[in-house]
Design an enzyme around this catalytic site. Sequence first.
Site, PDB file in Angstrom:
ATOM      1  N   GLY A   1       2.184  58.732  81.297  1.00 32.60           N
ATOM      2  CA  GLY A   1       1.799  59.076  79.931  1.00 32.60           C
ATOM      3  C   GLY A   1       0.712  60.114  79.855  1.00 32.60           C
ATOM      4  O   GLY A   1      -0.417  59.863  80.264  1.00 32.60           O
ATOM      5  N   ASP A   2       1.069  61.299  79.371  1.00 37.21           N
ATOM      6  CA  ASP A   2       0.115  62.368  79.031  1.00 37.21           C
ATOM      7  C   ASP A   2      -0.541  63.052  80.221  1.00 37.21           C
ATOM      8  O   ASP A   2      -1.539  63.744  80.047  1.00 37.21           O
ATOM      9  CB  ASP A   2      -0.987  61.843  78.102  1.00 37.21           C
ATOM     10  CG  ASP A   2      -0.461  61.449  76.734  1.00 37.21           C
ATOM     11  OD1 ASP A   2       0.731  61.652  76.477  1.00 37.21           O
ATOM     12  OD2 ASP A   2      -1.249  60.924  75.932  1.00 37.21           O
TER      13      ASP A   2
ATOM     14  N   GLN B   1      18.552  54.883  87.456  1.00 38.22           N
ATOM     15  CA  GLN B   1      18.047  54.023  86.389  1.00 38.22           C
ATOM     16  C   GLN B   1      19.170  53.622  85.439  1.00 38.22           C
ATOM     17  O   GLN B   1      19.976  54.466  85.029  1.00 38.22           O
ATOM     18  CB  GLN B   1      16.940  54.709  85.587  1.00 38.22           C
ATOM     19  CG  GLN B   1      16.259  53.743  84.614  1.00 38.22           C
ATOM     20  CD  GLN B   1      15.290  54.412  83.674  1.00 38.22           C
ATOM     21  OE1 GLN B   1      15.694  55.111  82.763  1.00 38.22           O
ATOM     22  NE2 GLN B   1      13.998  54.179  83.875  1.00 38.22           N
TER      23      GLN B   1
ATOM     24  N   LYS C   1      10.692  50.307  84.616  1.00 33.15           N
ATOM     25  CA  LYS C   1       9.828  51.188  83.831  1.00 33.15           C
ATOM     26  C   LYS C   1       9.777  50.639  82.416  1.00 33.15           C
ATOM     27  O   LYS C   1      10.819  50.352  81.809  1.00 33.15           O
ATOM     28  CB  LYS C   1      10.343  52.625  83.806  1.00 33.15           C
ATOM     29  CG  LYS C   1       9.415  53.583  83.058  1.00 33.15           C
ATOM     30  CD  LYS C   1       9.869  55.030  83.197  1.00 33.15           C
ATOM     31  CE  LYS C   1       8.798  55.981  82.640  1.00 33.15           C
ATOM     32  NZ  LYS C   1       8.716  55.951  81.172  1.00 33.15           N
TER      33      LYS C   1
ATOM     34  N   GLY D   1       6.567  63.021  83.543  1.00 30.11           N
ATOM     35  CA  GLY D   1       7.824  63.305  82.862  1.00 30.11           C
ATOM     36  C   GLY D   1       7.809  64.630  82.147  1.00 30.11           C
ATOM     37  O   GLY D   1       8.134  65.673  82.709  1.00 30.11           O
TER      38      GLY D   1
ATOM     39  N   CYS E   1      12.568  53.146  77.099  1.00 29.18           N
ATOM     40  CA  CYS E   1      13.036  54.206  76.203  1.00 29.18           C
ATOM     41  C   CYS E   1      12.882  53.791  74.741  1.00 29.18           C
ATOM     42  O   CYS E   1      13.380  52.737  74.324  1.00 29.18           O
ATOM     43  CB  CYS E   1      14.499  54.536  76.486  1.00 29.18           C
ATOM     44  SG  CYS E   1      15.135  55.834  75.393  1.00 29.18           S
TER      45      CYS E   1
END
Length: 345
Positions: free
Chosen positions: A205-206, A72, A141, A228, A102
Amino acid sequence: MVKIANIELPDFPLLLAPMEDVTDPPFRAVCKENGADLLYTEFISSAGLIRDAIKCKRKLDIFDQERPVGIQIFGGDEESLSLASRIVDITNPDLLDINFGCPVKGVVAQGAGSGVLRDIDLMVRLTAACVKSTSLPVTVKTRLGWDEDSMNIEEVAERLQDVGIAALSIHGRTRMQMYKGEADWTLIGKVKNNPRIKIPIFGNGDINTPQKALEYKNRYGVDGIMIGRAAIGYPWIFREVAHYVKTGETLAPPTLAERVAVCKYHLQKSVAWKGPKAGIYDMRKHYFQYLKGLPNIKTYRSRLVLSTDPAEIEGVLDEILLAYADYEIPHAPIELVNYHENCPM
């Protein structure tokens, strides 16, 4: 089966999200062995890569046993991203990913990462420049938008697909949210179910339990999930999610012996790749999560963090194994660490 260009992945693949100062080769090796289907490197500054910065070049290290793996990059300038794409092409990863997600201030201040979300035309130009400069499949992303008044991910997905990206990973927050509140996957689902979209869409996410992963798979129809923060110190999240999605059964959590063995393996990989000093220092941030759930562990953890000798660290881990031999670590939802607060960028 899910395909990113010519890369074949299993049904509903699980991706390791790129995380600065986390997803280095030792960490990727641990996640791969525990079920991650596609790995990403730490993100690499296109400008730094062009300047031949030693730290940036080192992030290009990839190994055959981690494939498929993507490198990346991030940047806010077409020329530097284009040149960086050519450099990445030579290192022969399986794909090139562009970081438009980011939220860290140091990256956004460069007009990169999620900072690009303020200028969608620029995002499209940057992406097109990368696609034209490499023979690799290019993925992106990103986030839902810059803020709640500009959540334009549906437009972004269509336009990036039009300039040639092979897959899109979407984090369910805006840049201004950082990691606060709860990730909203509603728009991720809308992108996936947009009849114009033909490329794989991965949600992020989450995700911190197998149950949530399956719920979101069914509710939003995404092609796979990118994990992540939940993997930091708990790489078993990948095998647990994969098993639950396939069978509906919950795997038993890793035993203490497994935790200690993986922690040792991670340490050995870290020392081998970075050398004793840097390898040991880098492991310090992982001990808390590996040993989370053990009562009165603070003294042992302090010894692990303060030690500068690999053999001594392994000895402390052996002590922990003996001291807690009869203790069963409860299976609780993984706490999502906000590592970005200390992100070196």
